[in-house]
Design an enzyme around this catalytic site. Sequence first.
Site, short mmCIF file in Angstrom:
data_model
loop_
_atom_site.label_atom_id
_atom_site.label_comp_id
_atom_site.label_asym_id
_atom_site.label_seq_id
_atom_site.Cartn_x
_atom_site.Cartn_y
_atom_site.Cartn_z
N GLU A 288 -2.74 6.23 3.57
CA GLU A 288 -4.07 6.76 3.28
C GLU A 288 -4.02 7.45 1.91
O GLU A 288 -3.20 8.34 1.70
CB GLU A 288 -4.50 7.76 4.36
N HIS B 130 -0.78 9.65 2.02
CA HIS B 130 -0.36 9.94 3.40
C HIS B 130 0.32 8.72 4.00
O HIS B 130 -0.33 7.76 4.42
CB HIS B 130 -1.58 10.36 4.24
N ASN C 105 -5.92 10.16 12.04
CA ASN C 105 -5.78 11.30 12.96
C ASN C 105 -7.12 11.85 13.44
O ASN C 105 -7.17 12.60 14.41
CB ASN C 105 -4.94 12.41 12.32
N SER D 240 -0.23 15.85 6.15
CA SER D 240 -0.95 15.12 7.18
C SER D 240 -2.17 15.89 7.67
O SER D 240 -3.02 15.32 8.32
CB SER D 240 -0.02 14.79 8.35
N1 LIG Z 1 6.69 13.49 10.58
C1 LIG Z 1 5.60 12.77 10.51
O1 LIG Z 1 5.30 11.96 11.40
C2 LIG Z 1 4.69 12.89 9.33
C3 LIG Z 1 3.81 11.85 9.03
C4 LIG Z 1 2.98 11.95 7.89
C5 LIG Z 1 3.05 13.07 7.07
N2 LIG Z 1 3.92 14.08 7.40
C6 LIG Z 1 3.99 15.23 6.47
O2 LIG Z 1 5.11 15.06 5.62
C7 LIG Z 1 5.65 16.34 5.26
C8 LIG Z 1 7.11 16.38 5.66
O3 LIG Z 1 7.23 16.14 7.04
P1 LIG Z 1 8.63 15.72 7.71
O4 LIG Z 1 8.31 15.27 9.09
O5 LIG Z 1 9.39 14.82 6.79
O6 LIG Z 1 9.36 17.14 7.78
P2 LIG Z 1 10.93 17.46 7.86
O7 LIG Z 1 11.02 18.78 8.48
O8 LIG Z 1 11.67 16.31 8.44
O9 LIG Z 1 11.35 17.56 6.30
C9 LIG Z 1 10.85 18.53 5.44
C10 LIG Z 1 11.91 18.78 4.37
O10 LIG Z 1 11.32 19.55 3.34
C11 LIG Z 1 12.27 20.53 2.94
N3 LIG Z 1 11.54 21.64 2.33
C12 LIG Z 1 10.81 22.62 2.95
N4 LIG Z 1 10.26 23.43 2.01
C13 LIG Z 1 10.63 22.95 0.80
C14 LIG Z 1 10.39 23.34 -0.53
N5 LIG Z 1 9.64 24.41 -0.84
N6 LIG Z 1 10.92 22.60 -1.54
C15 LIG Z 1 11.67 21.51 -1.27
N7 LIG Z 1 11.96 21.10 -0.01
C16 LIG Z 1 11.44 21.81 0.99
C17 LIG Z 1 13.03 20.90 4.20
O11 LIG Z 1 14.30 21.45 3.91
C18 LIG Z 1 13.12 19.53 4.89
O12 LIG Z 1 14.30 18.83 4.52
C19 LIG Z 1 4.77 17.37 5.96
O13 LIG Z 1 3.77 17.78 5.06
C20 LIG Z 1 4.17 16.58 7.12
O14 LIG Z 1 2.94 17.11 7.57
C21 LIG Z 1 4.75 14.00 8.48
#
Ligand SMILES: NC(=O)c1ccc[n+]([C@@H]2O[C@H](COP(=O)([O-])OP(=O)(O)OC[C@H]3O[C@@H](n4cnc5c(N)ncnc54)[C@H](O)[C@@H]3O)[C@@H](O)[C@H]2O)c1
Length: 408
Positions: free
Chosen positions: A165, A153, A207, A132
């Site tokens: 996106e 995204h 954003n 993001s």
């Molecule tokens: N939460 C949101 O609103 C949102 C929205 C859009 C994009 N994002 C992006 O999506 C991605 C994930 O966010 P999230 O909110 O799902 O996070 P989260 O913490 O809920 O999940 C992340 C997961 O990735 C795993 N992980 C970490 N490092 C790893 C690796 N090297 N290999 C495999 N698995 C690994 C963790 O164990 C965890 O289960 C981030 O890049 C975030 O910026 C988040």
Amino acid sequence: MVLNDDDPSLAAALDPATAVAVIGTGAMGSGIAQVAAQSGHTVHLVDAAPGAAQAARDRLGTTFERLVAKGKFTSAEATKTLDRLVVAESVAALPPVGLVIEAAREDLATKRELFGDLEQRQPAAVLATNTSSLDTSAIADGLRHPDRLIGLHFFNPPALMRLVEVIHGPHNATDAGREILDQATDLVRRWGKTPVRCTSTPGFIVNRVARPFYGEAQRMVGDGSIEPATLDLAMRDAGFRMGPMELTDLIGQDVNLAVGTSVWEQTGRDPRYEPTDFQRDLVAAGRLGRKSGNGVFAYDANGIAQNAHADATRAATLSAAESPVVTNPVARTLAMLVNEAVDLVARGEATAEDVDTAMQLGTNYPKGPFAWGQEIGFDTVADQLATLDRAFPGGRYRPSPALRQRRP
Ligand SMILES: NC(=O)c1ccc[n+]([C@@H]2O[C@H](COP(=O)([O-])OP(=O)(O)OC[C@H]3O[C@@H](n4cnc5c(N)ncnc54)[C@H](O)[C@@H]3O)[C@@H](O)[C@H]2O)c1
């Protein structure tokens, strides 16, 4: 699909027969896996935390049962969809797939390491990151074929939010890269989503353009020109589903501050995006919003705001069309949203149409900034910003030169 060291220029269609791998099965990865599985793909789930991928699959099983109870799925469909979700022990254990979507931790080094590994192990796959805030060109840097990597995204929660996106950078500017972007865009559309294209600019479309919705409100409340609940009411009356104060309490003041700070840092601390002391103070005091029971407002155990008394007369007076822009929360916010959107398009980062679509679907705005600009008049917006710039010098309110070139 042929995309390998021998012939990196060919990419075959991504279709429902394409196996997908989702790396990182937290909030976003599990939702993306759900969308892909419901669209007919076999989806392989990988997570670094032991048991996390299986736990995500179990949670999705419960989600599908709920959908059956609501009549949105037959139980046969639910079983079939769940069967398409396959837990893999690790990236090394994955079978060949056509598309990898990474939704792991938001950390450049983690993502670069993952994609370096994936590029070797999955020579035929399109590589997508759900980052993001990170620059997709920085993530792709160091890959042998950086044009294989794009940003997809998704918004939270992916199963419900229609917007995606599709992010590209200079590293995608090859024939194979453009072909991959087109195919990924089509795929996202077939998943029932609405794709918009954007360059890998800080904050992408949503954003970035949304920053003033929060920043103007915080500045006005912070300097005492308006009470928080009154400001929220004025914005709801203007058609926004939630006011910026209640919305940031819902998102989490810390989460919202982190996004704003990231855009500010990545734009070389452009004063347009400078986070406010108002929000920094809330976060420093642990007033994070609903999740901490206290943010701008105080919340009871049911999440109902306790001190949100709005003055309807004052909201209407301050936001009336003829009220001065400096103390008019609606005019001031809209002028800044339009300015931000016009600048983004003038820099060639997205089309006006995609910006309007993105803001309506990604943030639920009642209209896109270009529709507002047409309605208000781009010259009027430029005049309002010039007034704000005189009231608050320093660059935050500098009008985009492109505003004066737009004709209604
Ligand atoms: N939460 C949101 O609103 C949102 C929205 C859009 C994009 N994002 C992006 O999506 C991605 C994930 O966010 P999230 O909110 O799902 O996070 P989260 O913490 O809920 O999940 C992340 C997961 O990735 C795993 N992980 C970490 N490092 C790893 C690796 N090297 N290999 C495999 N698995 C690994 C963790 O164990 C965890 O289960 C981030 O890049 C975030 O910026 C988040």
